[in-house]
Design a protein around this motif. Structure first.
Motif, PDB file in Angstrom:
ATOM      1  N   VAL A 285       0.539  -1.739   0.531  1.00  0.00           N
ATOM      2  CA  VAL A 285      -0.140  -0.043  -0.103  1.00  0.00           C
ATOM      3  C   VAL A 285       1.456   1.150   0.172  1.00  0.00           C
ATOM      4  O   VAL A 285       2.046   1.123   0.421  1.00  0.00           O
TER       5      VAL A 285
ATOM      6  N   ASP B  65      -2.945   5.745  -0.674  1.00  0.00           N
ATOM      7  CA  ASP B  65      -4.518   4.823   0.126  1.00  0.00           C
ATOM      8  C   ASP B  65      -4.809   4.867   1.168  1.00  0.00           C
ATOM      9  O   ASP B  65      -5.744   4.341   1.221  1.00  0.00           O
TER      10      ASP B  65
ATOM     11  N   HIS C   8      -7.588  -2.444   1.622  1.00  0.00           N
ATOM     12  CA  HIS C   8      -7.257  -2.782   0.282  1.00  0.00           C
ATOM     13  C   HIS C   8      -6.090  -2.871   0.144  1.00  0.00           C
ATOM     14  O   HIS C   8      -4.959  -2.453   0.824  1.00  0.00           O
TER      15      HIS C   8
ATOM     16  N   HIS D 284      -2.277  -3.834  -2.670  1.00  0.00           N
ATOM     17  CA  HIS D 284      -2.545  -3.901  -4.946  1.00  0.00           C
ATOM     18  C   HIS D 284      -1.179  -4.883  -4.262  1.00  0.00           C
ATOM     19  O   HIS D 284      -0.496  -5.293  -3.646  1.00  0.00           O
TER      20      HIS D 284
ATOM     21  N   ARG E 246       0.685  -2.639  -9.492  1.00  0.00           N
ATOM     22  CA  ARG E 246      -0.537  -1.637  -9.631  1.00  0.00           C
ATOM     23  C   ARG E 246      -0.742  -3.426 -10.927  1.00  0.00           C
ATOM     24  O   ARG E 246      -2.055  -3.471 -11.139  1.00  0.00           O
TER      25      ARG E 246
ATOM     26  N   ARG F  13      -5.048  -4.898  -8.256  1.00  0.00           N
ATOM     27  CA  ARG F  13      -6.103  -4.581  -6.460  1.00  0.00           C
ATOM     28  C   ARG F  13      -6.049  -5.881  -5.955  1.00  0.00           C
ATOM     29  O   ARG F  13      -7.819  -5.400  -6.312  1.00  0.00           O
TER      30      ARG F  13
END
Length: 89
Positions: free
Chosen positions: A16, A20, A26, A28, A36, A39
């Motif tokens: 992260v 974020d 969440h 990545h 990326r 996600r």
């Protein structure tokens, strides 16, 4: 922008960034210098939703299952980095 890194699964790393924190919990996914790649969004009920991915279906499922099995640890890591957490889903 500072990043926090977590363990890796099959060569894929979870991370992260400091940007974020305003979003729900969440993570990545990156591999080597490719950021990326996917996600994954954690939900309040302990599920994990694939928000976006460029990974193949088998790898995506493997990572999703790993996050689901370690949901508490991922939430704790988020809290440790941001000091709080909320869920968008």
């Amino acid at each position: 922008m500072p990043e926090i890194w977590f363990e890796d699964v099959a060569g894929y790393e979870f991370y992260v960034t400091s940007n974020d924190g305003g979003h729900g919990v969440h993570f990545h996914i990156k591999r080597n210098n490719s950021y990326r790649l996917a996600r994954f969004v954690l939900t309040a009920d302990g599920d994990v939703v694939v928000d976006s991915t460029t990974l193949d279906a088998k790898t995506t499922r493997k990572i999703q299952l790993y996050i689901r099995r370690n949901w508490n640890g991922f939430v704790q890591a988020w809290r440790s980095f941001f000091g709080n957490c909320h869920f968008d889903k």
